[in-house]
Every structure is written in C-alpha cells, then in structure tokens.
Design a protein around this motif. Sequence first.
Motif, mmCIF file in Angstrom:
data_model
loop_
_atom_site.group_PDB
_atom_site.id
_atom_site.type_symbol
_atom_site.label_atom_id
_atom_site.label_comp_id
_atom_site.label_asym_id
_atom_site.label_seq_id
_atom_site.Cartn_x
_atom_site.Cartn_y
_atom_site.Cartn_z
ATOM 1 N N THR A 24 0.684 -1.315 -0.084
ATOM 2 C CA THR A 24 0.134 -0.009 -0.071
ATOM 3 C C THR A 24 0.890 1.247 0.043
ATOM 4 O O THR A 24 0.565 2.212 -0.719
ATOM 5 C CB THR A 24 -0.892 0.075 1.069
ATOM 6 N N ILE A 25 2.008 1.351 0.714
ATOM 7 C CA ILE A 25 2.989 2.341 0.785
ATOM 8 C C ILE A 25 3.370 2.438 -0.462
ATOM 9 O O ILE A 25 3.819 3.699 -1.072
ATOM 10 C CB ILE A 25 3.871 2.044 2.091
ATOM 11 N N MET A 26 3.899 1.527 -1.226
ATOM 12 C CA MET A 26 4.646 1.553 -2.205
ATOM 13 C C MET A 26 3.684 2.279 -3.282
ATOM 14 O O MET A 26 4.084 2.720 -4.252
ATOM 15 C CB MET A 26 5.105 0.093 -2.775
ATOM 16 N N MET A 27 2.450 1.719 -3.246
ATOM 17 C CA MET A 27 1.523 2.269 -4.218
ATOM 18 C C MET A 27 1.158 3.704 -4.219
ATOM 19 O O MET A 27 1.282 4.488 -5.202
ATOM 20 C CB MET A 27 -0.225 1.596 -3.932
ATOM 21 N N PHE A 28 1.264 4.290 -3.007
ATOM 22 C CA PHE A 28 1.165 5.958 -2.812
ATOM 23 C C PHE A 28 2.606 6.548 -3.161
ATOM 24 O O PHE A 28 2.394 7.760 -3.422
ATOM 25 C CB PHE A 28 1.041 6.119 -1.381
ATOM 26 N N TRP A 29 3.573 5.478 -3.325
ATOM 27 C CA TRP A 29 4.646 6.248 -3.757
ATOM 28 C C TRP A 29 5.014 6.165 -5.480
ATOM 29 O O TRP A 29 6.034 6.298 -5.667
ATOM 30 C CB TRP A 29 6.143 5.343 -2.967
ATOM 31 N N GLY A 30 3.910 5.623 -6.009
ATOM 32 C CA GLY A 30 3.987 5.434 -7.551
ATOM 33 C C GLY A 30 3.956 3.997 -7.812
ATOM 34 O O GLY A 30 4.135 4.102 -9.348
#
Lengths: 133, 67
Positions: A24-30
Amino acid sequence: MMNLLAITRLTGNILLIAAVLLLTIMMFWGTAIAPFHVIVIGALALLGGVAQFMVSVMRPRDIKPAWDEQSVASHRGSYQFGYWSALIGFWALFLYSRVSNTEVDSSFLWVGVILMGAPSLWMIIATFLGRAG
Amino acid sequence: MTLLRANLKEHRKRAGLTQAELAEKVEVSRKTINTVENGIFVPSTVLSLKLARCLGVAVEDLFQLPD
C-alpha cells in the motif's frame, strides 16, 4: 503465555499484513501493483499455513487450545469479514476504475490482496482482544 | 446485552485453580477462560459441561440467564 501454534498463527498473520501495508505504501509512492506482489503475499499466506502444520505435528498438545471454540468462532468471523471486505472492495474498485484511469487489471489484483489480507487482519485484532489463541 | 451470567471465577478460585490451570484441564486457551469469566464469550454446551465436571459443580451453578 500463548502456545507455539497460536504464536505461529499470529506471526504468519502479522507478516502477511505487513506485506500488504508495504504494498500500500509502495502504491502511494507511485509503484503500480503487479502480479508478482500478489504472488508474494499469497506465498506468505501459504508459508504461514505450512508453518502452522509443522508446529501442529511437532506439538500436537498445542492444537486444542490454539483452536478452541472461541478461536474457531473468531476464525469464522475472519472469513465473514474477508467476504464483505472483498465484496465492498470489488465494487469500490470497479466504480473507481470507471471514473478514473485505473486499469481493471489493477483492481482485480487489489481484490485478491483484500481477500488474503482481511481475514488475517481480523485474526490479529481478535488475538490482541483475547478472542483467539 | 449480557446473554449469560457467569460464576465461573468464583468456583475456579474455590477450586484453587488459575485460569491457565483450568484452561489446560478443559483443553482450551487461557484467554477463553478469561472471556467466559468476564461474560464476553458464551461457551458451548460441551465446554460448559466440561467446566462443571472439572470444578465438581452443576452447570447451573456456573452459568445462569440474566434476570
């Protein structure tokens, strides 16, 4: 003091949720979700099951307390939570894909993540509330 | 709404058992004994009978319907 089987189950669930949070964090980082990410989470779930099986074989006396009726009830609740999470998640992602540039493929992968993660999240909370293990 | 009134704690202490000791005797986790004592979890008929047998009392001595 929790027994080893209950500890193994909790550890497996925590590791799986940690992987979901990382994704999820990776998703928010693009970073876009890819099949590889879902395979990793699925592999963690499978390894958790294998670990529980091995502990059950090594310490059969831990089985009944770890899977007593309260734990079984919580486990059943986790499946119900997983079902409703996946159903709501599917519709939310489907509708979002209709109004945004999000690809349906990505939505499909995220539903898989929700299906695997929601029951584990429920069991973690149940354990810390004293309702499992 | 409380579904059940439990006197389990009193009878357990009278028997000189800790939650963990009682849990081991009836093959459940200590957490289950704790949640049953606190009225959070309603035990099954089988577990209720096991607890009563282990403590040497009747099931009705351990659990009652709320008034």
